[in-house]
Design a protein around this motif. Structure first.
Motif, PDB file in Angstrom:
ATOM      1  N   PRO A 111       1.127  -1.121   0.286  1.00 33.20           N
ATOM      2  CA  PRO A 111      -0.068  -0.064   0.178  1.00 33.20           C
ATOM      3  C   PRO A 111       0.454   1.260   0.319  1.00 33.20           C
ATOM      4  O   PRO A 111       2.214   1.235   0.501  1.00 33.20           O
ATOM      5  CB  PRO A 111      -0.585  -0.466   1.281  1.00 33.20           C
ATOM      6  CG  PRO A 111      -0.638  -1.261   1.897  1.00 33.20           C
ATOM      7  CD  PRO A 111       0.584  -1.738   1.414  1.00 33.20           C
ATOM      8  N   GLU A 145      -4.066   2.996   0.104  1.00 32.57           N
ATOM      9  CA  GLU A 145      -4.037   2.699  -1.144  1.00 32.57           C
ATOM     10  C   GLU A 145      -3.385   3.039  -2.341  1.00 32.57           C
ATOM     11  O   GLU A 145      -3.785   4.456  -2.401  1.00 32.57           O
ATOM     12  CB  GLU A 145      -4.858   1.015  -1.521  1.00 32.57           C
ATOM     13  CG  GLU A 145      -5.812   0.934  -0.511  1.00 32.57           C
ATOM     14  CD  GLU A 145      -4.519  -0.733   0.367  1.00 32.57           C
ATOM     15  OE1 GLU A 145      -3.826  -0.602  -0.770  1.00 32.57           O
ATOM     16  OE2 GLU A 145      -5.239  -1.058   0.755  1.00 32.57           O
ATOM     17  N   SER A 183      -4.680   4.240  13.409  1.00 30.06           N
ATOM     18  CA  SER A 183      -4.356   3.004  12.557  1.00 30.06           C
ATOM     19  C   SER A 183      -5.245   3.249  11.630  1.00 30.06           C
ATOM     20  O   SER A 183      -6.115   3.202  10.681  1.00 30.06           O
ATOM     21  CB  SER A 183      -4.616   1.380  12.933  1.00 30.06           C
ATOM     22  OG  SER A 183      -3.674   1.653  13.940  1.00 30.06           O
ATOM     23  N   CYS A 218      -0.818   7.895  -3.975  1.00 31.80           N
ATOM     24  CA  CYS A 218      -1.696   7.875  -2.959  1.00 31.80           C
ATOM     25  C   CYS A 218      -1.886   9.044  -2.746  1.00 31.80           C
ATOM     26  O   CYS A 218      -0.538   9.617  -1.969  1.00 31.80           O
ATOM     27  CB  CYS A 218      -1.530   6.877  -2.143  1.00 31.80           C
ATOM     28  SG  CYS A 218      -1.783   6.175  -0.545  1.00 31.80           S
ATOM     29  N   THR A 270      -5.447   2.361   6.522  1.00 35.22           N
ATOM     30  CA  THR A 270      -3.947   1.829   4.966  1.00 35.22           C
ATOM     31  C   THR A 270      -4.155   2.964   4.333  1.00 35.22           C
ATOM     32  O   THR A 270      -6.193   2.950   3.700  1.00 35.22           O
ATOM     33  CB  THR A 270      -3.896   0.562   4.955  1.00 35.22           C
ATOM     34  OG1 THR A 270      -3.933   0.018   6.135  1.00 35.22           O
ATOM     35  CG2 THR A 270      -3.628   0.522   3.520  1.00 35.22           C
ATOM     36  N   VAL A 299      -0.283   1.889  11.860  1.00 34.22           N
ATOM     37  CA  VAL A 299      -0.376   1.048  12.845  1.00 34.22           C
ATOM     38  C   VAL A 299      -0.632   1.483  14.114  1.00 34.22           C
ATOM     39  O   VAL A 299       1.069   2.412  14.714  1.00 34.22           O
ATOM     40  CB  VAL A 299       0.105   0.228  12.337  1.00 34.22           C
ATOM     41  CG1 VAL A 299      -0.290  -0.967  13.601  1.00 34.22           C
ATOM     42  CG2 VAL A 299       0.284  -0.507  11.212  1.00 34.22           C
ATOM     43  N   GLU A 350       0.758   2.843   5.081  1.00 35.03           N
ATOM     44  CA  GLU A 350      -0.049   1.889   6.606  1.00 35.03           C
ATOM     45  C   GLU A 350       0.503   2.614   7.655  1.00 35.03           C
ATOM     46  O   GLU A 350       1.603   2.512   8.021  1.00 35.03           O
ATOM     47  CB  GLU A 350       0.887   0.330   6.047  1.00 35.03           C
ATOM     48  CG  GLU A 350      -0.096  -0.296   5.325  1.00 35.03           C
ATOM     49  CD  GLU A 350       1.480  -1.295   5.106  1.00 35.03           C
ATOM     50  OE1 GLU A 350       2.180  -1.428   4.461  1.00 35.03           O
ATOM     51  OE2 GLU A 350       1.057  -2.429   5.535  1.00 35.03           O
TER      52      GLU A 350
END
Ligand SMILES: Nc1ncnc2c1ncn2[C@@H]1O[C@H](COP(=O)(O)OP(=O)(O)OP(=O)(O)O)[C@@H](O)[C@H]1O
Length: 393
Positions: free
Chosen positions: A42, A81, A77, A240, A79, A47, A45
């Motif tokens: 991705p 893409e 957190s 992105c 994500t 986390v 990310e």
């Protein structure tokens, strides 16, 4: 003001005063920054990101300084893409900029992991910076250089080769419609043109990820439309984008996925359609009178709450103390509410309107506050001295 470049994070004073700065930068960059990364990871990310600040209040003579720990991020957190715009939405002080600054390696996170195209930002910051472009909340251009000189400098810092630099520069000037301004000193630029240049600077090394902290706040309509078009094109080419915004409309229009932040946590995320559908209710606005008194509006709201007729409700002082209500899907919407209000002695309504759920309602349902109210509360609570020091940064 900090400039985040692939070569590092610099303050404006470095830019204007440091002789031989480019040579110094050259030593910091290694060839490994240019290695290709896998195509399946991705773009971004994040986390379990945590970050706290120690806020110190300056005491008056003889008095103790007050210290307070601000938990800006409590384990965020998400994500994003490739080929996706991820919109972070939330009121002032909810932690949007801190999230951006941690990803952009301006702030070091207390804990958690950030990967940009698989590259860990804390372990390989130089390599990660090669892969993203960062647009700070405030315009970050220097008055004494022209737009083209800025682009030249930023491309050199990223070691963009001459042919690619020239091509990228021309492409960005055209896409951002800056032909008439690019050779003028940026001191004469309007806010909108400065912002366009900021975005060009973040893109001149062709990053795969764009980090945009409120890129269109306060901009004219033309600049906003130009920036939106560029972002759509960037996404269309597989880029992105992480975007923070106060504008519900901007996030609703641009973002493929939205994360709603409140008090340092991500409280909801999904596509705008998913988030709205998950509420499964109806939005009703009721104006009892054209200008209802605060007391009467409060009484009406309490009555509706007591009867279990609404899921959320608030009083909108900007619209004559209108009631902004979210009615659960299994309820018979506005008619039932009107009947309940009549039972409580409110004879006839000035206006009643129904609508589908908006992103603002998603926020209202999740937090019990409107985004505007949350903004006002956060603004009032924010330490003015710290705000000033953040602006200087
Ligand atoms: N350098 C700092 N020192 C102390 N506190 C800080 C610092 N930076 C941020 N904070 C605090 O962390 C919290 C989150 O701030 P942040 O700037 O991330 O919010 P935001 O959602 O971006 O708001 P805005 O839209 O107003 O920029 C706030 O309470 C803020 O005062």
């Amino acid at each position: 003001m900090a400039f985040v470049t692939p070569a590092g994070v610099f303050r404006r004073r470095d830019l204007v005063s440091c002789d031989g700065w480019l040579d110094k930068v050259s030593q910091w960059i290694g060839d490994e920054q240019y290695e290709d990364v896998g195509v399946d990871v991705p773009g971004l990310e994040v986390v379990d990101l945590k970050k706290s600040f120690l806020r110190k209040e300056k005491g008056k003579k003889g008095k103790r300084k007050r210290k307070e720990i601000v938990h800006a991020l409590n384990g965020v957190s998400f994500t994003a893409e490739r080929g996706q715009i991820y919109g972070l939405l939330g009121p002032n002080a909810c932690g949007k900029s801190t999230t951006m600054k941690c990803i952009g390696s301006i702030n070091a996170a207390d804990s958690g992991t950030i990967r940009v195209f698989g590259v860990d930002v804390s372990k390989q910051p130089y390599k990660a910076r090669q892969m993203f472009g960062y647009v700070h909340q405030d315009a970050g251009v220097d008055k004494i250089l022209t737009g083209r000189e800025h682009l030249d400098l930023f491309a050199d810092l990223a070691h963009v080769d001459t042919a690619r630099k020239e091509q990228n520069t021309e492409d960005l000037i055209t896409a951002l419609r800056m032909e008439n301004f690019i050779d003028l000193e940026t001191g004469v630029y309007s806010g909108g043109i400065k912002r366009r240049l900021d975005i060009a600077l973040a893109m001149v090394h062709q990053p795969g990820l764009l980090l945009l902290d409120e890129p269109t706040t306060g901009l004219d309509v033309e600049s906003r439309a130009i920036i939106w078009d560029l972002l759509r094109e960037f996404r269309g080419n597989g880029g992105c984008v992480l975007l923070t915004s106060h504008y519900l409309e901007e996030v609703d229009t641009l973002a493929d996925v939205v994360g709603i932040m409140d008090k340092g946590s991500l409280i909801a995320s999904g596509t705008t359609a998913e988030l709205k559908a998950s509420l499964g209710g109806t939005r009703v606005q009721i104006r009892i009178e054209e200008f209802t008194s605060q007391t009467e509006a409060e009484r009406a709201l309490e009555h509706l709450k007591a009867k279990g007729a609404i899921r959320q409700g608030l009083i909108n002082p900007g619209l004559g103390n209108a009631l902004e209500l979210v009615i659960p899907a299994n309820r018979d919407t506005s008619d039932a509410v009107e009947i309940l209000l009549r039972d409580a002695g409110f004879e006839s309504m000035f206006s009643v309107s129904k609508s589908r759920m908006s992103l603002g309602d998603v926020y209202l349902t999740a937090t019990g506050r409107s985004l505007q109210d949350a903004d006002r509360i956060a603004q009032a609570a924010r330490d003015p001295k710290q705000t000033k020091s953040e602006q200087i940064l």
